[in-house]
Design an enzyme around this catalytic site. Structure first.
Site, mmCIF file in Angstrom:
data_model
loop_
_atom_site.group_PDB
_atom_site.id
_atom_site.type_symbol
_atom_site.label_atom_id
_atom_site.label_comp_id
_atom_site.label_asym_id
_atom_site.label_seq_id
_atom_site.Cartn_x
_atom_site.Cartn_y
_atom_site.Cartn_z
ATOM 1 N N SER A 212 67.432 64.460 41.109
ATOM 2 C CA SER A 212 68.089 64.726 42.384
ATOM 3 C C SER A 212 68.431 66.219 42.490
ATOM 4 O O SER A 212 67.544 67.063 42.410
ATOM 5 C CB SER A 212 69.331 63.843 42.513
ATOM 6 N N GLU A 332 63.673 55.454 47.374
ATOM 7 C CA GLU A 332 64.794 56.377 47.183
ATOM 8 C C GLU A 332 65.924 56.122 48.184
ATOM 9 O O GLU A 332 67.110 56.108 47.832
ATOM 10 C CB GLU A 332 64.304 57.826 47.348
ATOM 11 N N HIS A 428 67.193 55.463 44.646
ATOM 12 C CA HIS A 428 67.483 56.752 44.027
ATOM 13 C C HIS A 428 68.386 56.551 42.813
ATOM 14 O O HIS A 428 69.332 55.771 42.839
ATOM 15 C CB HIS A 428 68.188 57.628 45.061
#
Length: 508
Positions: A212, A332, A428
């Site tokens: 990320s 995600e 995610h």
């Protein structure tokens, strides 16, 4: 068997950690001076050497931050450890028994009840340096999911790093350097280069990896002249090479300043109580997300740490000598869209408005709708956002490296195992417990549930270990057939050109 008190002698002083089952941990080790007082909005300064033996058996202070808002706070545990000395890191290393013979050229034992693991015959073990995510306002190296024991168990010296967050790490001021958080990361990598041999690591075999915001940071480091030579390989998980122009990024700092009713200068911010600063920062950034936009802190093109847009620099051949492993999860968007209810609230009209606002080509949107007849408008919006922000940029980077004849390997993956928790699917951050092989921790199970497949974790973790050790994660490098290693929902398998029609639809 528990071993107590292993010590290492670093260029800055002696450290005493802890050891168990052949793995030593040195926690809360400072790599730069505390960013307080005159150093609060300044580039990191080298750590001052210390006398005697410094205890390194507990995580050090985390960067100032606020917890995730519900319900993400239950899914993403984020320890908050008070203290000023937040520029610290942790090291996990394979550790020989105290009676093991020290190999020639390696560090020597310094105490009768435990000592530095000797270097391997080729000069040291592979090193992996973890840069955590959290939208540049959350996260730390103390998150339990990031425990480095499994990597050390498998022959890797694992380092995890804290760096400044939010306005103190990524604010844009006329009277302070830009990208202070990135400068912290570079300082930590410099510490690794100069110090990691004391822990049995090879400074010539460093792999930097992150997820990320950590992956976005790594993409910027790949394009930064200040980080050149500090690592040999990189893993980019669920992040793309992006950076904002200074004028755009400055708006978030100005919005925080307006909340505080102070000038948007580092001098003025340094006089503000930190709790008030964090409260204003949270109010300004709390309404957005990585996929829906809003005020946020970003890496910026500052002309020094990041001289130009990272995507352009990498496409033009920056870090062509660095082996690169990168990829995403299959869904995600579900971490932000499902718990918040976006997938249920967005109807066809709102979907079309948001797609127009984010400049998604209408032909692309039609193709995604046609290929997902059973999905809600919010889910189709999320799939488009995932690909626009992550999958497509990483595919384009892989293509650019292939066309430019990059000397190092490029490998792509996708994580597709679906979590049953809150219908999060392959969201995610879900792959983190698999990469670190920490599925049994309760903090990992908050996101994965109790029945995540250990075999898949073993395979993914082994691929990361292999990549750090050899530059090859165990599958074919990127070529015109577009090979992607898919980890789940079943067994790992190599797929050529997954969802190719949707990918091509962005080339308009």
């Amino acid at each position: 068997m528990v071993e107590h008190g292993p010590e290492v002698l670093t260029p800055y002083g002696a450290l005493r950690g802890s050891a168990k089952d052949g793995v030593a941990a040195f926690l809360g080790v400072p790599y730069a001076q505390a960013p307080v007082g005159a150093l609060r909005f300044r580039a990191p300064e080298p750590v001052e050497p210390w006398e005697g033996v410094r205890e390194a058996t507990a995580f050090g202070p985390t960067a100032p931050k606020r917890p995730y808002a519900p319900p993400l706070d239950a899914l993403l545990p984020d320890p908050d450890i008070a203290g000023d000395d937040c520029l610290n890191l942790n090291v996990w290393a394979p550790w020989d028994r105290p009676d093991s013979a020290t190999k020639e050229g390696g560090p020597e034992s310094t105490t009768p009840d435990g000592g530095p693991r000797s270097a391997t015959p080729d000069g040291g073990r592979p090193v992996m340096v973890w840069i955590h995510g959290g939208s540049l306002i959350h996260g730390s190296a103390a998150v339990p999911v990031y425990d480095g024991t499994a990597f050390a168990r498998d022959g890797i010296v694992l380092v995890s790093v804290n760096y400044r967050l939010g306005v103190e790490g990524f604010g844009v001021f006329p009277d302070a350097p830009g990208n202070l958080g990135l400068r912290d990361q570079i300082a930590a990598l410099t510490w690794v280069r100069d110090t990691i041999a004391a822990f049995g690591g090879d400074p010539e075999r460093v792999t930097v990896f992150g997820e990320s915001a950590g992956a976005i940071s790594i993409a910027a480091l790949l394009a930064s002249p200040l980080a050149k030579g500090l690592f040999r390989r990189a893993v980019v998980q669920s992040g793309a090479p992006i950076a904002q122009p200074l004028d755009t990024a400055r708006r978030t700092t100005e919005a925080v300043a307006a909340r505080l009713k102070v000038p948007a200068t580092a001098e003025a911010f340094a006089r503000v109580d930190r709790d008030l600063l964090l409260e204003a920062q949270t109010e300004v950034t709390g309404k957005g997300s990585p996929l829906t936009g809003g005020h946020s802190f970003q890496v910026v093109v500052d002309g020094e740490v990041v001289p130009r847009d990272p995507a352009e620099a990498l496409a033009d051949g920056a870090s062509a000598e660095v082996d690169l492993l990168m990829g995403t999860t299959a869904e995600e968007y579900r971490l932000w869209f499902v718990p918040s209810g976006v997938t249920d609230r967005v109807g066809p009209v709102a979907q079309r408005l948001l797609l127009w606002k984010t400049k998604v080509p209408s032909r692309t949107a039609r193709l995604y709708r046609a290929g997902r007849p059973q999905e809600k408008p919010g889910e189709i919006l999320g799939a488009l956002a995932t690909d626009k922000l992550l999958r497509i940029p990483l595919n384009r980077l892989a293509d650019a490296r292939l066309l430019s004849g990059a000397r190092a390997g490029t490998y792509l993956y996708e994580f597709g195992w679906r979590s049953p928790v809150l219908d999060l699917g392959a969201c995610h951050a879900l792959e983190l417990g698999f990469v670190f092989d920490t599925l049994d921790l309760p903090e990992t199970r908050a996101l994965t549930g109790p029945d995540a497949p250990h075999g898949l974790a073993a395979a993914m973790h082994a691929a990361w270990v292999s990549f750090a050790a050899t530059g090859d994660p165990g599958w074919r490098p990127w070529d015109p057939a577009r090979p992607v290693m898919t980890f789940g929902p079943g067994l790992p398998s190599l797929v050529e050109a997954p969802r190719e029609a949707e990918r091509r639809a962005w080339d308009v």
